[in-house]
Enzyme design. Structure first.
Site, short mmCIF file in Angstrom:
data_model
loop_
_atom_site.label_atom_id
_atom_site.label_comp_id
_atom_site.label_asym_id
_atom_site.label_seq_id
_atom_site.Cartn_x
_atom_site.Cartn_y
_atom_site.Cartn_z
N GLU A 297 52.41 50.17 -44.68
CA GLU A 297 52.19 50.88 -43.42
C GLU A 297 53.30 51.92 -43.26
O GLU A 297 54.45 51.67 -43.65
CB GLU A 297 52.20 49.88 -42.25
N CYS A 371 37.09 54.12 -38.36
CA CYS A 371 36.49 54.59 -37.11
C CYS A 371 35.88 55.98 -37.27
O CYS A 371 35.48 56.60 -36.28
CB CYS A 371 37.52 54.59 -35.98
#
EC number: 2.1.1.-
Length: 415
Positions: A297, A371
């Site tokens: 990340e 998304c």
């Protein structure tokens, strides 16, 4: 439901009705619009249903492409319903409040299917039946950012108007997408500001997050969550998110989303590699699938939080590292040889470096949750070949009444 390629393209000239353009949209297209055509122009319309005849106010132009909002409906579709929000369609937040929620899900499934077919049909990739996960379309958001401003001495607080930075004030009853606790918190803040008991906020935004039934500042406080999920037995998981950190916004679908991911990831993996791992939520839910877990990340705060989160749940053999996946390579062959990958990138999709690494490494399988279905399918089209199959596609409607939705796909090597 016809695709836009199947619908008849009108060759008529633009008609003017009461100073507005009269249009008849022919199909649904991405981003919550329907599409209409004249001889030379293409129009993307909000608040218009295919087959209707609508008076249109144009808001944006790019060459022969126009975007607008249907202001009056001359011929009304049987699928149209009365909006339950007084500021729709002026507000840019929602796209589908003129149709039922069931119809919205059908539209989103159609758009996903069409995008998959457009990108993958030439590669002869078989597309499985699309599954749908959905929940209550009202009061679902656990985070919200309200735009603030002034019109003279009048305080403005709401969302941007479609194709504009003009603020549309929230209705008195609040936003339908927000929990009542959050609507109350926004209203109370503004009320106290008017009374003078709060200093007038100079910021252009006001952001809150919901923690249980408590509303807290999005950027100033960390937040704790818990969910009971079946993985496969019912189990309570807990996790924290740092101040300003990312979280899935739909409080009703976090558990179903995790349960679906758990269902799709094969058991007994030697190592799972997770890219864009956030604060470690997926690792917490799926650690039983593997003996070793490694997540990457970009945010060091999220990485440190992920390490704390696995400890909160009594989990070992999980590690998380800070890495900018846009600019840096994963340089460990051992890591790249992980038996299964999980990727949950931002809307822009996989970085070029990640995509090149994925193609070069050719893992046995991976899960991709996004998304933005357009960038997801774009990435799939660059990776999929005769050695792989698309074994599952699930539409997760994290964002009811808006133009957005989440998609999970599973890709695995053919036997």
């Amino acid at each position: 439901m016809k695709s836009d390629s199947e619908g008849h393209k009108s060759s008529s000239k633009i008609q003017i009705h009461k100073g507005k353009i009269l249009l008849k949209p022919r199909s649904w297209v991405n981003l919550g619009y329907s599409i209409a055509n004249s001889e030379k122009e293409t129009f993307f319309l909000k608040n218009a249903i295919p087959g209707e005849t609508v008076d249109t106010v144009l808001l944006k132009r790019s060459g022969s492409l126009f975007w607008g909002v249907a202001s009056e409906i001359q011929e009304v579709s049987s699928e149209r319903i009365s909006s339950d929000c007084s500021i729709f369609p002026r507000c840019g937040g929602c796209s589908y409040r003129h149709v039922s929620y069931q119809k919205e899900l059908e539209i989103k499934k159609f758009l996903l299917q069409e995008t998959l077919e457009h990108f993958l049909s030439k590669k002869h990739i078989q597309i499985p039946e699309i599954e749908i996960l959905s929940g209550d379309p009202n009061g679902y958001r656990n985070t919200a950012q309200i735009q603030l401003g002034f019109a003279g001495n009048q305080r403005l607080a709401g969302f941007y108007e479609e194709f504009s930075h003009s603020i549309v004030n929230l209705p008195e009853e609040g936003c339908k997408n927000l929990p009542q606790e959050m609507n109350f918190a926004f209203a109370e803040f503004l009320k106290q500001e008017v009374k003078g008991s709060k200093q007038i906020l100079k910021s252009k935004t006001l952001s809150f997050r919901l923690e249980g039934t408590k509303v807290i500042s999005y950027k100033k406080k960390s937040v704790s969550f818990s969910e009971n999920i079946r993985i496969p037995e019912l189990k309570k998981i807990v996790w924290e998110i740092p101040a300003g950190g990312f979280s899935q916004v739909n409080r009703y679908l976090i558990a179903p989303w995790l349960e679906k991911i758990f269902e799709l990831v094969p058991n007994n993996q030697n190592r799972i590699l997770e890219l864009y791992c956030g604060s470690g939520l997926i690792a917490i839910a799926l650690k039983s699938k593997t003996t070793s877990w490694l997540g990457y990340e970009i945010s060091s705060d999220c990485v440190q939080q992920a390490k704390r989160n696995v400890l909160l749940n009594g989990i070992s053999s999980c590690d998380f590292k800070t890495l900018n996946l846009e600019t840096d390579w994963i340089d460990s062959e051992e890591v790249l040889n992980s038996s299964f990958w999980i990727m949950n990138p931002p809307r822009a999709g996989l970085s070029k470096k990640v995509l090149q690494t994925l193609i070069k490494t050719s893992p046995n399988g991976f899960l991709y949750s996004s998304c933005n279905h357009s960038t997801l399918v774009r990435d799939l089209s660059l990776f999929l070949n005769k050695d792989y199959k698309l074994s599952n596609v699930t539409l997760v409607d994290f964002f009811p009444r808006t133009k957005h939705f989440e998609v999970i796909v599973k890709v695995e090597k053919k036997d």
